[in-house]
Design a protein around this motif. Structure first.
Motif, PDB file in Angstrom:
ATOM      1  N   ASN A  55       0.777  -1.236   0.000  1.00 60.15           N
ATOM      2  CA  ASN A  55       0.000   0.000   0.000  1.00 60.15           C
ATOM      3  C   ASN A  55       0.810   1.287   0.000  1.00 60.15           C
ATOM      4  O   ASN A  55       0.241   2.361  -0.092  1.00 60.15           O
ATOM      5  CB  ASN A  55      -0.927   0.013   1.217  1.00 60.15           C
ATOM      6  N   GLY A  56       2.137   1.209   0.147  1.00 59.68           N
ATOM      7  CA  GLY A  56       2.906   2.437   0.233  1.00 59.68           C
ATOM      8  C   GLY A  56       4.397   2.200   0.125  1.00 59.68           C
ATOM      9  O   GLY A  56       4.851   1.073  -0.052  1.00 59.68           O
ATOM     10  N   TRP A  57       5.156   3.281   0.257  1.00 58.37           N
ATOM     11  CA  TRP A  57       6.608   3.200   0.157  1.00 58.37           C
ATOM     12  C   TRP A  57       7.258   4.296   0.985  1.00 58.37           C
ATOM     13  O   TRP A  57       6.661   5.322   1.274  1.00 58.37           O
ATOM     14  CB  TRP A  57       7.073   3.297  -1.293  1.00 58.37           C
ATOM     15  N   VAL A  58       8.509   4.038   1.354  1.00 57.88           N
ATOM     16  CA  VAL A  58       9.376   5.010   2.017  1.00 57.88           C
ATOM     17  C   VAL A  58      10.744   4.847   1.370  1.00 57.88           C
ATOM     18  O   VAL A  58      11.174   3.727   1.102  1.00 57.88           O
ATOM     19  CB  VAL A  58       9.502   4.747   3.530  1.00 57.88           C
ATOM     20  N   MET A  59      11.413   5.959   1.120  1.00 60.26           N
ATOM     21  CA  MET A  59      12.745   5.854   0.526  1.00 60.26           C
ATOM     22  C   MET A  59      13.702   6.823   1.174  1.00 60.26           C
ATOM     23  O   MET A  59      13.306   7.872   1.676  1.00 60.26           O
ATOM     24  CB  MET A  59      12.696   6.116  -0.972  1.00 60.26           C
ATOM     25  N   ILE A  60      14.966   6.438   1.167  1.00 60.27           N
ATOM     26  CA  ILE A  60      16.057   7.302   1.557  1.00 60.27           C
ATOM     27  C   ILE A  60      17.030   7.317   0.382  1.00 60.27           C
ATOM     28  O   ILE A  60      17.560   6.278  -0.005  1.00 60.27           O
ATOM     29  CB  ILE A  60      16.775   6.787   2.810  1.00 60.27           C
ATOM     30  N   LEU A  61      17.193   8.479  -0.209  1.00 58.94           N
ATOM     31  CA  LEU A  61      18.157   8.632  -1.293  1.00 58.94           C
ATOM     32  C   LEU A  61      19.387   9.315  -0.718  1.00 58.94           C
ATOM     33  O   LEU A  61      19.316  10.435  -0.216  1.00 58.94           O
ATOM     34  CB  LEU A  61      17.580   9.456  -2.439  1.00 58.94           C
ATOM     35  N   HIS A  62      20.501   8.631  -0.779  1.00 56.47           N
ATOM     36  CA  HIS A  62      21.755   9.124  -0.232  1.00 56.47           C
ATOM     37  C   HIS A  62      22.647   9.518  -1.401  1.00 56.47           C
ATOM     38  O   HIS A  62      23.029   8.680  -2.210  1.00 56.47           O
ATOM     39  CB  HIS A  62      22.410   8.019   0.606  1.00 56.47           C
TER      40      HIS A  62
END
Length: 102
Positions: A55-62
């Motif tokens: 149902n969703g997403w979380v991201m960390i772009l480094h």
């Protein structure tokens, strides 16, 4: 499920470049960075991570900066990410997206 460039570059790139609607307001800084990364003008380090759920997403772009974004995410997804990425180590990041679903 955590996707990282180091362990699954194809799926990581597919999600980042094709699955996220970069035109919605909450993602305005993300859009610029993702476009630059796709063109090879901004780095995406292998510490980057995307956590997806049905149902969703979380991201960390480094990269040059640290971007943290999410859409319809849960607290459990943050816990999954924290198993491989320690956010407290950084002070130069932006957090954006919609509400937590918990």
């Amino acid at each position: 499920m955590n996707l990282t460039p180091k362990h699954n570059l194809i799926e990581f790139n597919r999600f980042l470049f094709k699955e996220i609607d970069l035109n919605i307001y909450q993602h305005k800084f993300l859009k610029d960075y993702v476009i630059k990364a796709a063109q090879g003008h901004a780095p995406l380090n292998e510490l980057s991570v995307i956590n997806t759920s049905p149902n969703g997403w979380v991201m960390i772009l480094h990269g040059d900066i640290l971007l943290v974004y999410g859409d319809n995410w849960t607290g459990n997804q943050i816990l999954e990410i924290s198993d491989i990425f320690y956010l407290n180590k950084f002070t130069n990041y932006s957090l954006a997206g919609d509400r937590c679903n918990d």
